[in-house]
Write a protein that holds these residues in place. Structure first.
Motif, PDB file in Angstrom:
ATOM      1  N   GLY A 118      14.046  21.270  -5.377  1.00 17.38           N
ATOM      2  CA  GLY A 118      14.346  19.939  -5.909  1.00 17.38           C
ATOM      3  C   GLY A 118      13.593  18.831  -5.217  1.00 17.38           C
ATOM      4  N   LYS A 119      12.606  19.163  -4.395  1.00 13.06           N
ATOM      5  CA  LYS A 119      11.838  18.136  -3.688  1.00 13.06           C
ATOM      6  C   LYS A 119      10.701  17.625  -4.555  1.00 13.06           C
ATOM      7  CE  LYS A 119      10.492  17.429   0.952  1.00 13.06           C
ATOM      8  NZ  LYS A 119      11.243  16.168   1.064  1.00 13.06           N
ATOM      9  N   ALA A 120      10.471  16.317  -4.498  1.00 11.91           N
ATOM     10  CA  ALA A 120       9.393  15.742  -5.303  1.00 11.91           C
ATOM     11  C   ALA A 120       8.036  16.121  -4.718  1.00 11.91           C
ATOM     12  CB  ALA A 120       9.538  14.228  -5.348  1.00 11.91           C
ATOM     13  N   VAL A 121       7.138  16.520  -5.596  1.00 12.75           N
ATOM     14  CA  VAL A 121       5.790  16.876  -5.157  1.00 12.75           C
ATOM     15  C   VAL A 121       4.809  15.909  -5.817  1.00 12.75           C
ATOM     16  CG1 VAL A 121       4.017  18.665  -5.144  1.00 12.75           C
ATOM     17  CG2 VAL A 121       6.437  19.289  -4.938  1.00 12.75           C
ATOM     18  N   LEU A 122       3.944  15.357  -4.981  1.00 12.32           N
ATOM     19  CA  LEU A 122       3.012  14.345  -5.458  1.00 12.32           C
ATOM     20  C   LEU A 122       1.633  14.965  -5.650  1.00 12.32           C
ATOM     21  CD1 LEU A 122       3.390  11.257  -5.780  1.00 12.32           C
ATOM     22  CD2 LEU A 122       2.429  11.000  -3.510  1.00 12.32           C
TER      23      LEU A 122
ATOM     24  N   LEU B  47       0.838  -1.198   0.000  1.00 10.50           N
ATOM     25  CA  LEU B  47       0.000   0.000   0.000  1.00 10.50           C
ATOM     26  C   LEU B  47       0.867   1.240   0.000  1.00 10.50           C
ATOM     27  CD1 LEU B  47      -2.488  -1.229   2.708  1.00 10.50           C
ATOM     28  CD2 LEU B  47      -2.817  -1.199   0.230  1.00 10.50           C
ATOM     29  N   PRO B  48       0.348   2.354  -0.493  1.00 12.39           N
ATOM     30  CA  PRO B  48       1.130   3.589  -0.442  1.00 12.39           C
ATOM     31  C   PRO B  48       1.336   4.006   1.007  1.00 12.39           C
ATOM     32  CG  PRO B  48      -0.877   3.850  -1.771  1.00 12.39           C
ATOM     33  CD  PRO B  48      -0.985   2.543  -1.073  1.00 12.39           C
ATOM     34  N   PRO B  49       2.478   4.638   1.313  1.00 15.72           N
ATOM     35  CA  PRO B  49       2.679   5.147   2.676  1.00 15.72           C
ATOM     36  C   PRO B  49       1.571   6.140   3.032  1.00 15.72           C
ATOM     37  CG  PRO B  49       4.699   5.285   1.390  1.00 15.72           C
ATOM     38  CD  PRO B  49       3.603   4.927   0.443  1.00 15.72           C
ATOM     39  N   ALA B  50       1.217   6.148   4.312  1.00 14.51           N
ATOM     40  CA  ALA B  50       0.095   6.983   4.758  1.00 14.51           C
ATOM     41  C   ALA B  50       0.322   8.466   4.471  1.00 14.51           C
ATOM     42  CB  ALA B  50      -0.137   6.752   6.248  1.00 14.51           C
ATOM     43  N   ASP B  51       1.595   8.883   4.435  1.00 12.46           N
ATOM     44  CA  ASP B  51       1.857  10.308   4.245  1.00 12.46           C
ATOM     45  C   ASP B  51       1.843  10.714   2.761  1.00 12.46           C
ATOM     46  OD1 ASP B  51       4.142   9.172   3.290  1.00 12.46           O
ATOM     47  OD2 ASP B  51       5.507  10.124   4.709  1.00 12.46           O
ATOM     48  N   GLY B  52       1.465   9.788   1.878  1.00 12.44           N
ATOM     49  CA  GLY B  52       1.360  10.154   0.473  1.00 12.44           C
ATOM     50  C   GLY B  52       2.688  10.151  -0.263  1.00 12.44           C
ATOM     51  N   SER B  53       3.765   9.698   0.386  1.00 20.26           N
ATOM     52  CA  SER B  53       5.040   9.615  -0.327  1.00 20.26           C
ATOM     53  C   SER B  53       5.071   8.306  -1.137  1.00 20.26           C
ATOM     54  CB  SER B  53       6.207   9.687   0.669  1.00 20.26           C
ATOM     55  OG  SER B  53       6.078   8.673   1.620  1.00 20.26           O
ATOM     56  N   VAL B  54       6.173   8.028  -1.808  1.00 21.52           N
ATOM     57  CA  VAL B  54       6.245   6.848  -2.667  1.00 21.52           C
ATOM     58  C   VAL B  54       7.373   5.929  -2.212  1.00 21.52           C
ATOM     59  CG1 VAL B  54       5.393   8.180  -4.623  1.00 21.52           C
ATOM     60  CG2 VAL B  54       7.852   7.848  -4.336  1.00 21.52           C
ATOM     61  N   ARG B  55       7.322   4.694  -2.644  1.00 20.88           N
ATOM     62  CA  ARG B  55       8.425   3.756  -2.385  1.00 20.88           C
ATOM     63  C   ARG B  55       8.423   2.698  -3.464  1.00 20.88           C
ATOM     64  NH1 ARG B  55       5.519   1.598   2.502  1.00 20.88           N
ATOM     65  NH2 ARG B  55       7.201   2.397   3.802  1.00 20.88           N
ATOM     66  N   ILE B  56       9.560   2.006  -3.586  1.00 24.41           N
ATOM     67  CA  ILE B  56       9.668   0.886  -4.516  1.00 24.41           C
ATOM     68  C   ILE B  56       9.925  -0.388  -3.707  1.00 24.41           C
ATOM     69  CG2 ILE B  56      10.289   2.224  -6.567  1.00 24.41           C
ATOM     70  CD1 ILE B  56      13.204   1.742  -5.981  1.00 24.41           C
ATOM     71  N   GLU B  57       9.871  -1.523  -4.371  1.00 25.83           N
ATOM     72  CA  GLU B  57       9.886  -2.812  -3.679  1.00 25.83           C
ATOM     73  C   GLU B  57      11.203  -3.035  -2.932  1.00 25.83           C
ATOM     74  OE1 GLU B  57      10.105  -7.021  -2.843  1.00 25.83           O
ATOM     75  OE2 GLU B  57      11.443  -5.986  -4.234  1.00 25.83           O
ATOM     76  N   ALA B  58      11.127  -3.629  -1.748  1.00 25.74           N
ATOM     77  CA  ALA B  58      12.285  -3.686  -0.852  1.00 25.74           C
ATOM     78  C   ALA B  58      13.312  -4.756  -1.222  1.00 25.74           C
ATOM     79  CB  ALA B  58      11.809  -3.901   0.584  1.00 25.74           C
TER      80      ALA B  58
ATOM     81  N   ARG C  99       6.035  15.597  -9.615  1.00 26.82           N
ATOM     82  CA  ARG C  99       6.775  16.715 -10.209  1.00 26.82           C
ATOM     83  C   ARG C  99       7.888  17.155  -9.278  1.00 26.82           C
ATOM     84  NH1 ARG C  99       1.484  18.494 -11.434  1.00 26.82           N
ATOM     85  NH2 ARG C  99       1.522  19.738  -9.535  1.00 26.82           N
ATOM     86  N   LEU C 100       8.868  17.779  -9.863  1.00 31.03           N
ATOM     87  CA  LEU C 100       9.939  18.351  -9.065  1.00 31.03           C
ATOM     88  C   LEU C 100       9.473  19.722  -8.574  1.00 31.03           C
ATOM     89  CD1 LEU C 100      12.423  16.753  -8.547  1.00 31.03           C
ATOM     90  CD2 LEU C 100      13.648  18.122 -10.233  1.00 31.03           C
ATOM     91  N   GLY C 101       9.384  19.875  -7.264  1.00 29.56           N
ATOM     92  CA  GLY C 101       8.891  21.126  -6.696  1.00 29.56           C
ATOM     93  C   GLY C 101      10.033  22.030  -6.279  1.00 29.56           C
ATOM     94  N   PRO C 102       9.746  23.056  -5.497  1.00 29.61           N
ATOM     95  CA  PRO C 102      10.768  23.997  -5.045  1.00 29.61           C
ATOM     96  C   PRO C 102      11.857  23.267  -4.253  1.00 29.61           C
ATOM     97  CG  PRO C 102       8.540  24.726  -4.421  1.00 29.61           C
ATOM     98  CD  PRO C 102       8.408  23.375  -5.002  1.00 29.61           C
TER      99      PRO C 102
END
Lengths: 296, 424
Positions: free
Chosen positions: B165-169, A41-52, B160-163
């Motif tokens: 250089g941080k990735a923005v989702l 599942l996607p991390p709760a904070d909306g960030s991304v990850r790839i397979e471990a 996208r690349l945001g301010p």
């Protein structure tokens, strides 16, 4: 200080350069291993990850001494693939593979692979079955199965490769593994003491709150985990401070911390002995005897 | 764009390295690292690893899990594509999409999936048995639909690349896939960002009628065993016609196996072939041919030097494993070949086998390339010093001199090096 140190390094999304920088820095600093969190599942904070697991393989020769412990979820992965992937990671890293037993069991996680949601004793049984079959598969080739006999042009002695014929609650596996026995014999198995499978773990992870009551509970659960048969107990610290670490020294065998807390431990690390060559060597864990080997 | 022949090297698991595996000073990975480095130095487009789901399949030297293995090889390469063979019969598409997506990210766009449906392996993925070929191919097609939908579930601009250089989702651009099919129900979306190549290159192996239909619809490259030029013409026109009928403008590239026997002279190459034939255990070969024919025939009493009766040709629809192979060996019986010849062919399991000097092998390759029935050539033997010299300094050098193989990589991704279109 005698604590082993583990570092959780998930958090760099798909940026493998950043991941590599964190892991090589941890290796240079003397950490025993890194763990790599994962989830379907996607991390709760909306960030991304790839397979471990694939991330760990990518790091296998970019590092030379540190243990690599991806999280693979027993609940959503075919056991035979899981056992083979970890064996291959141990071969690729020359004996530095570990497995953080994941048990993601939410309805959303189960739905990713169309499996029913398991809870309670059904979930515990499934996790136990996956650990048991993985351990049997890692032993399905005896250490001396590979003979490399040029005179007879024989690579292996088939009498030393075994079926496992495992029947679990929800799956069966005949074996043997396609992969020779991992260099460590058995990949180091790490899991939370709350999974209910502590007797099957090499390292039990006990989470704790940084309060007096939390520390009391930690001491209790550590004693329980040792009584259940975990070879080592690590405190899992979402946040750490120096006094907490000093307090834990002698209570647990190691701690797992987060990247933000590395500065706290750099002084403590100066007394760590050099690691390796295998993760088991670093942790002082013996290389297990093969359960299928016949004496003589 | 000028058409070139692409090349792919086997990085392990092929029966060839058996002798090398006997060398106690080399591990499987050491051998693969050597192959990877030699392949990249020779500007070979990609490295290929097979999938062995069962101990003992294709030799008993042991095998590594293909995705972990090529991920490990990504560390010693920076240009060559990384092809992992993975079965759709024993994996769930959501996990596959995550694994291959991760491989494409960490290799910066060099991942390829060689899709197989497996004719073995069910004993390690029980308790269900091996599904019928029809079910396996239907599941494969559905798997491709699901993984493609998952890889496409992040729309352009979602990350996208945001301010600073941080990735923005932008989660509003990440859509569930809500797939409901015969085999899978997958809500999605996937939790990994868009792949460098959009999707990994899709290679497919399987030459039965169902395999050709699947390849014509989905594959960007099809891996084939085409023993003769006539076989290659027949296969290529069939799959291109089917792909064209489906509206595909770029039919799949034809990726052919190539079992080469090199000699400094023609007579040396012929001597090596003769020696190999003399070493064949023809009694054991009877069982091998029976296996190629689906396992349901008994050849223990058949005469070695007489054609086999057509009554031995199996009913293909009753065969559950490796139907394409059974079709090849049935055709050899119809052509009046002797059992001895079938046993010899079974040593190469119906692959394209050529013996000669590097120039003669280049002639054979050039013939198929110019005929338009060969786009990607499989090269083995890079781990062996003698064969490595023949392949790189002999065959590849000759093919480059003739303008058939390009001199260098064309781009950063495998897709660009194979001349494939971007997925839409």
């Amino acid at each position: 200080m005698s604590l082993h140190l583990a570092l959780e390094v998930d958090g760099d999304g798909a940026d493998v350069a950043a991941l590599t920088a964190h892991v090589t820095a941890a290796e240079a600093a003397g950490f025993a291993l890194v763990t790599i969190a994962d989830s379907p599942l996607p991390p709760a904070d909306g960030s991304v990850r790839i397979e471990a697991g694939v991330r760990a393989a990518y790091l296998s020769r970019r590092t030379t001494r540190i243990g690599l412990a991806p999280t693979l979820h027993a609940s959503v992965t075919e056991p035979f693939h899981l056992a083979t992937q970890l064996a291959s990671l141990d071969h690729a890293s020359l004996g530095r593979a570990a497995w953080v037993v994941g048990a993601e069991s939410s309805a959303a996680a189960a739905a990713t692979v169309g499996e029913p949601v398991l809870t309670g004793s059904d979930l515990r049984r499934e996790i136990a079955d996956v650990i048991d079959v993985a351990r049997q598969l890692w032993d399905s080739w005896e250490d001396d199965a590979v003979i490399r006999d040029r005179a007879t042009s024989r690579f292996l002695d088939p009498d030393r490769v075994h079926h496992v014929n495992f029947t679990g609650a929800r799956f069966t596996v005949s074996g043997p593994l396609i992969t020779p026995r991992p260099p460590q014999g058995q990949v180091v198995v790490i899991g939370a003491d709350t999974l209910g499978v502590t007797s099957r773990l090499d390292i039990a992870l006990v989470d704790t709150a940084d309060t007096a009551a939390g520390l009391g509970e930690l001491t209790e659960r550590t004693a329980l985990a040792r009584a259940d048969g975990a070879a080592l107990v690590f405190a899992d610290l979402p946040s750490a401070d120096a006094s907490l670490l000093r307090h834990l020294d002698g209570v647990v065998d190691g701690v797992r911390i987060r990247v933000a807390d590395i500065p706290l431990v750099t002084d403590l690390l100066k007394t760590r002995p050099p690691a390796g060559p295998t993760l088991r060597d670093t942790l002082g864990l013996p290389r297990p005897a093969n359960q299928f080997a016949v004496a003589g | 764009m000028t058409r070139f022949l692409s090349t792919i090297a086997s990085a392990g698991g092929h029966p060839g390295p058996y002798e090398l595996a006997l060398d106690p000073t080399r591990s499987t990975l050491d051998t693969a690292r050597l192959v990877a480095q030699r392949a990249e130095a020779a500007r070979i487009d990609a490295l290929f690893v097979p999938d062995l789901l069962v101990f003992g399949a294709q030799g008993t030297i042991g095998a590594q899990e293909p995705l972990m293995f090529v991920a490990a090889l990504s560390q010693v390469t920076s240009k060559a594509g990384l092809i992992a063979t993975v079965s759709t019969t024993f994996h769930h598409p959501f996990n596959l999409a995550r694994l291959f997506g991760t491989l494409d990210h960490l290799s910066n766009g060099r991942a390829a999936w060689n899709l197989v449906t497996s004719s073995i392996g069910e004993q390690n993925f029980g308790p269900g048995g091996l599904p019928s070929p029809e079910q396996r191919y239907a599941r494969a097609a559905e798997t491709i639909e699901v993984v493609n939908a998952l890889w496409d579930s992040w729309k352009p601009g979602s990350l996208r690349l945001g301010p600073g250089g941080k990735a923005v989702l932008d989660t509003s651009l990440i859509k569930p896939v809500n797939f409901e099919g015969e085999f899978f129900s997958v809500e999605g979306p996937i939790n990994i960002p868009p792949l460098p190549q959009g999707r990994p290159v899709l290679i497919q192996a399987g030459q039965s009628a169902a395999g050709i239909a699947l390849g014509a619809r989905y594959a960007e490259v099809v891996f084939t065993a085409l023993a003769t030029l006539a076989d290659a013409h027949r296969f290529t026109s069939e799959i291109r016609a089917q792909a064209g009928a489906l509206g595909r403008t770029q039919g799949p590239l034809i990726f052919s196996s190539f079992h080469a026997t090199f000699g400094a002279s023609e007579s040396e190459a012929q001597r090596l072939v003769r020696e190999r034939r003399e070493a064949i255990d023809y009694e054991a070969g009877r069982a091998l041919v029976a296996d190629m024919l689906g396992g349901g025939v008994d050849l223990t009493e058949a005469k070695l030097d007489e054609p086999l009766p057509e009554v031995l040709i199996p009913d293909i629809s009753g065969i559950n494993r490796r139907r394409g192979r059974a079709e090849i060996f049935s055709r050899l019986i119809r052509e009046g070949r002797t059992l001895r010849e079938l046993i010899q062919a079974a040593q190469d399991t119906g692959h394209w086998s050529v013996a000669g000097t590097p120039e003669q092998l280049a002639d054979a390759v050039e013939e198929r390339f110019r005929a338009g029935v060969l786009d990607v050539l499989s090269l083995g033997g890079l781990a062996d010093d003698r064969t490595h010299d023949f392949v790189v300094n002999g065959l590849l050098h000759e093919l480059r001199k003739r303008g058939i193989v390009k001199d260098d990589y064309r781009g950063a991704t495998l897709r660009s090096n194979l001349g494939l279109e971007e997925p839409t």
